[in-house]
Each structure stands twice: as C-alpha cells, then as structure tokens.
Write an enzyme that holds these catalytic residues in place. Structure first.
Site, short mmCIF file in Angstrom:
data_model
loop_
_atom_site.label_atom_id
_atom_site.label_comp_id
_atom_site.label_asym_id
_atom_site.label_seq_id
_atom_site.Cartn_x
_atom_site.Cartn_y
_atom_site.Cartn_z
CE LYS A 106 -4.47 0.68 0.24
NZ LYS A 106 -5.73 -0.17 -0.07
CG ASP A 146 -7.01 3.30 -0.73
OD1 ASP A 146 -7.55 2.44 -0.76
OD2 ASP A 146 -6.99 4.22 0.26
P1 NAD Z 1 -13.63 7.87 -1.91
O1 NAD Z 1 -12.58 8.83 -1.62
O2 NAD Z 1 -14.02 7.89 -3.17
O3 NAD Z 1 -14.86 8.12 -0.93
C1 NAD Z 1 -14.80 8.02 0.51
C2 NAD Z 1 -16.00 8.70 1.00
O4 NAD Z 1 -15.97 8.67 2.37
C3 NAD Z 1 -16.18 10.08 0.36
O5 NAD Z 1 -17.56 10.30 0.07
C4 NAD Z 1 -15.98 11.05 1.83
O6 NAD Z 1 -16.60 12.30 1.85
C5 NAD Z 1 -16.49 10.01 3.00
N1 NAD Z 1 -16.23 10.22 3.99
C6 NAD Z 1 -14.81 10.63 4.57
N2 NAD Z 1 -14.81 10.81 5.94
C7 NAD Z 1 -15.99 10.43 6.40
C8 NAD Z 1 -16.65 10.47 7.56
N3 NAD Z 1 -16.11 10.75 8.64
N4 NAD Z 1 -18.46 10.10 7.55
C9 NAD Z 1 -18.88 10.01 6.48
N5 NAD Z 1 -18.28 9.91 5.39
C10 NAD Z 1 -16.87 10.12 5.30
O7 NAD Z 1 -12.88 6.56 -1.34
P2 NAD Z 1 -13.27 5.04 -1.78
O8 NAD Z 1 -12.36 4.60 -3.01
O9 NAD Z 1 -14.82 4.93 -1.89
O10 NAD Z 1 -12.60 4.28 -0.81
C11 NAD Z 1 -13.46 4.20 0.61
C12 NAD Z 1 -13.03 3.05 1.55
O11 NAD Z 1 -12.94 1.96 0.70
C13 NAD Z 1 -11.47 3.46 1.89
O12 NAD Z 1 -11.39 2.72 3.29
C14 NAD Z 1 -10.64 2.44 0.85
O13 NAD Z 1 -9.31 1.97 1.43
C15 NAD Z 1 -11.81 1.40 0.62
N6 NAD Z 1 -11.47 0.45 -0.50
C16 NAD Z 1 -11.58 1.09 -1.44
C17 NAD Z 1 -11.53 0.46 -2.88
C18 NAD Z 1 -11.57 0.93 -4.26
O14 NAD Z 1 -11.82 0.10 -5.23
N7 NAD Z 1 -11.85 2.06 -4.38
C19 NAD Z 1 -11.12 -0.95 -2.65
C20 NAD Z 1 -10.92 -1.63 -1.31
C21 NAD Z 1 -11.27 -0.95 -0.21
#
Ligand code: NAD
Length: 419
Positions: A106, A146
């Site tokens: 990561k 991510d």
């Molecule tokens: P992203 O940046 O697209 O979305 C994150 C969202 O969370 C945003 O809407 C943001 O406003 C919101 N957020 C932040 N702090 C917050 C809070 N305190 N309360 C409510 N909402 C809040 O990111 P993503 O790619 O959707 O990733 C989200 C999670 O999923 C992360 O933990 C990431 O590691 C995990 N993840 C993502 C992927 C992927 O394919 N993108 C794969 C596996 C895991």
C-alpha cells in the site's frame, strides 16, 4: 473517526487472534505481523506559483509470499506510516482470503488533493512514480487507486514508469482507464463485492434482503456503487447515506442514483432535496437498520459507539472501519460483522483480472468479469463460513484471517528458506 486506534496495532491484533487457530511458530508469526520493507520519501515538486512543495510519501511492501505486492495509493492529509503499513497488511490477507496470487502492499501521500491543481497533482504523482520505479513492476509490486486517487493517477504512474523503462507494461498498475488497459467492471468491483457479501450474509441467516433497510457511511467510489447495487440488484431500501459533510435520511428509501448525481453536482450529499431529514455521521452509524455499510475510512466505529449501533448486520466496505474494541462489543451484542478483507475484496479481485488481461493482451467482457468476481466472492464467503463453523472462531473476521493466514503460511513454508 471516533477514536485514535492505531490501525497497524489493530491489524496485528487481528492476526494474533487468528493465530490461535493456526499452527504457526512465534517467529514466523512476527514475519506475518510486520512489513518486509517500507519506503519513506519526501517529494519535492514545483507548485504553480513557483514555490516548492514537499510531500511525505510511503510505500509499504508487507508480504510477497503469495505473489507480487498489491495495493492502492491513497492521497489524504491523514496518511501516516502506520496507516500505510496497516493497509498493506490488510491487502496480504485480503488477497489470500479470495485466493488470488498476490502479496500485499500500500502507498500514500500526505496531501489534501483538493488544495492543488490538476497540473500540480500530475507533477506530484509523477515524482512519486519516479521514487517507486525501482520497487514496482508487474511481477514485483502493482499499485492501484485508493482514497482520492483513480484512473487519472494510475495512468500517470503507468506513463512515467513506461517512459523511464522504455517499454510498454500496462500491468504495472491496475485501475487504469479502459483505453489505457483497464478492465471493464473495475470501477464498480468493490461496491459489487460489498453487495454480494450482503446478499450471501442475509441468505446465511435465512433473512430476506429484499425490502431490508440499509445505511451507507461514505458516498465515494465504493459506497455509492454499493448503495446502487444493493438497491437495484437486491431490492433493499437504502434509507440513509453520508459523506464527510453529513448524512441524509428517508425512511421510505432514497434514490441512490439521484443522490450520486446531486453529489457529483454539488460536491456533497448534504442538501439533497429528496431526503426527509439530515443529521450527523454518528447518527447514521447508530440508525436502526437491518444492514449497515461503513464505506468511508478506518476507525469509524469504536468501542463506545459500538454500544449504540442498532444494525443487525454490518458489511465492511471500507478498510478497517471498526476498531478491535468495537469488534468485541458487537460480538457481545450479537451484531454480525462481515469483514473488509472479504467484503471489499472485489476491487483487488478485478484488479487481478485486469492484470491477467494485460499480460494476455486480451480483454474480457463485463459479463465475464462480473461472473468471475461473483465466483471468487461466493467461494471465499463459503470458505469463511466453513472455517467459522468448523473451528468455532469467535466471529467472521477471525475466521477470514484464519483462512488467509493458513494460505500465507503454506506459501511461506513451501518455498523453504534461503540463504
Ligand atoms: P472515496 O474517496 O471515493 O470516498 C470516500 C467517501 O467517504 C467520501 O464520500 C468522503 O466524503 C466520505 N467520508 C470521509 N470521511 C467521512 C466521515 N467521517 N463520515 C462519512 N463519510 C466520510 O474513497 P473510496 O475509494 O470509496 O474508498 C472508501 C473506502 O474503501 C476506503 O477505506 C478504501 O480504502 C476502501 N477500499 C476502496 C477500494 C476501491 O476500489 N476504491 C477497494 C477496497 C477498499
């Protein structure tokens, strides 16, 4: 985030819990609890106003016993060395639980990307790619998107790497745009595995998911797709969603596509006029719903908040959204938690398909991608349940880590030791 649990300590605790059900020596366990190496670098980049920006960046290569290191790159002001280490470890066990031939890695840059222009972000990303070049490659370490990174950043990393290496090697990163060698189905893959895990979980408990009420915390890439698929493909009612601006609620069910369109237009879900009320994030997490999907960041639910959680089932779309203390409280309160390393494994699974397609120089249809993804997630779910029932693991998370740790341990033992 409601408490300051160190995510790396959370990861180590999760591995120790699983080790009680696996024959593993104390020395070998140390190996599986710590990264093999961590790059820490300071990127010096000229900003648009001529000043110099200095950005701390990390890449952790946690374990490569089962294949190339694999994992995303996060841009966030809260990135720390321990966070990156934890996220890289979770990748190891995630890849193992869905049985794809990768280790875990990561990366992250300490930056609030909203403060920088696209040209600045391109220079920062390319500077990071230069630092990463000796470490990455399709058989060494394969980054992906991510939080706050996406196809654009992956294309920049790929282009920098290919230019410096004088080659074409699309499999050096995944999560690329289709035209640059991306896979169909990748953008929605993590939301899709979240939906599939929810479907399997309700079926395991003999509960109807159609008409079930659902709250989704975090409305980004993962949360918004999960909400849409849970609504459209399972017929559940998404009654509340949130982002960092707050939460919107309609007990009769929101329209996930309309909320997404509103967020695309305005930058947040707050103010969405199809909702009956708005409240804060903690209220969303403690709403009385059948299914809660945390899809934002780590440590969303700590031990204190867990006492107020009213959901029956939690499917973790984010990485590490529950602290170990929250896990303990929820287990006592009989709330079923399906862990991140299964539920959000769709992203890395379709990344694997993307990498396979890049190496074959042959693209799959979206139908094939989705079918193969479903097979991997359902098989992993069944394997987890098998382990949970046959070994008496205390919860589904420990069962998932037992399955994963066994696989990593076997790969390590079978390769012998050298020198
Ligand atoms: P992203 O940046 O697209 O979305 C994150 C969202 O969370 C945003 O809407 C943001 O406003 C919101 N957020 C932040 N702090 C917050 C809070 N305190 N309360 C409510 N909402 C809040 O990111 P993503 O790619 O959707 O990733 C989200 C999670 O999923 C992360 O933990 C990431 O590691 C995990 N993840 C993502 C992927 C992927 O394919 N993108 C794969 C596996 C895991």
């Amino acid at each position: 985030m409601t408490d300051a649990a160190n995510p790396f300590e959370s990861l180590q605790e999760q591995i120790e819990d699983a080790a009680e059900y696996v024959e593993v020596s104390a020395d070998a366990l140390e190996r599986f609890k710590n990264p093999e190496r961590v790059l820490e670098t300071n990127l010096s980049v000229e900003l648009d106003d001529g000043s110099l920006g200095v950005f701390r960046a990390y890449r952790s290569q946690f374990n490569g016993d089962r294949g190339p290191y694999k994992g995303g790159i996060r841009y966030h002001p809260g990135v720390t060395r321990d966070e990156v280490k934890a996220l890289s470890g979770w990748m190891v066990y995630k890849c193992a639980v869905v049985d794809i031939p990768y280790g875990g890695g990561k990366g992250g840059i300490v930056i609030d990307p909203r403060q920088y222009s696209a040209a600045e972000l391109e220079r920062i990303t390319r500077a990071f790619a230069v630092e990463l070049r000796p470490l990455i490659g399709e058989d060494r370490d394969v980054p992906a998107p991510d939080v706050n990174t996406g196809q654009r950043e992956m294309n920049w990393i790929k282009d920098t790497y290919e230019t410096l290496e004088n080659t074409t090697e699309p499999g050096v990163v995944t999560g690329k745009a289709i035209e640059s060698g991306g896979s169909r189905g990748r953008v929605e893959a993590t939301g899709r595995s979240t939906m599939l895990t929810a479907r399997e979980a309700f079926s395991y408990f003999d509960r109807e998911i159609e008409g079930a009420s659902v709250a989704v915390q975090g409305y980004g890439n993962v949360g918004s797709v999960a909400a849409r698929l849970i609504d459209a493909e399972l017929g559940a009612d998404v009654v509340a969603v949130s982002d960092s601006s707050g939460a919107v609620h309609d007990p009769e069910g929101l329209d996930p596509d309309a909320v997404k369109a509103f967020k695309n237009e305005t930058g947040s879900v707050s103010g969405y006029d199809g909702a009956t009320e708005e409240f804060g994030n903690d209220e969303l997490l403690t709403l009385d719903v059948d299914l809660l999907v945390p899809a934002a960041l780590e440590n969303a639910i700590d031990g204190d908040l867990a006492r107020d959680v009213e959901a029956d089932v939690i499917v973790e779309a984010a990485n590490g959204p529950l602290t170990p203390a929250a896990d303990d409280v929820l287990r006592e309160r009989d709330v079923a938690v399906f862990p991140d390393i299964l539920a959000n494994a769709g992203g890395v699974t379709v990344s694997y398909f993307e990498w396979v397609q890049n190496r074959q120089r042959f693209s799959w249809t979206k139908e094939r991608v989705n079918e193969e993804l479903e097979r991997h997630i359902v098989e992993a779910f069944d394997g987890l349940i098998d382990c949970y029932e046959s070994y008496g693991a205390p919860n589904f998370r420990t069962a998932a880590y037992v399955v994963a740790l066994r696989r990593v341990l076997s790969a390590y033992e079978e390769s012998g030791s050298w020198p």
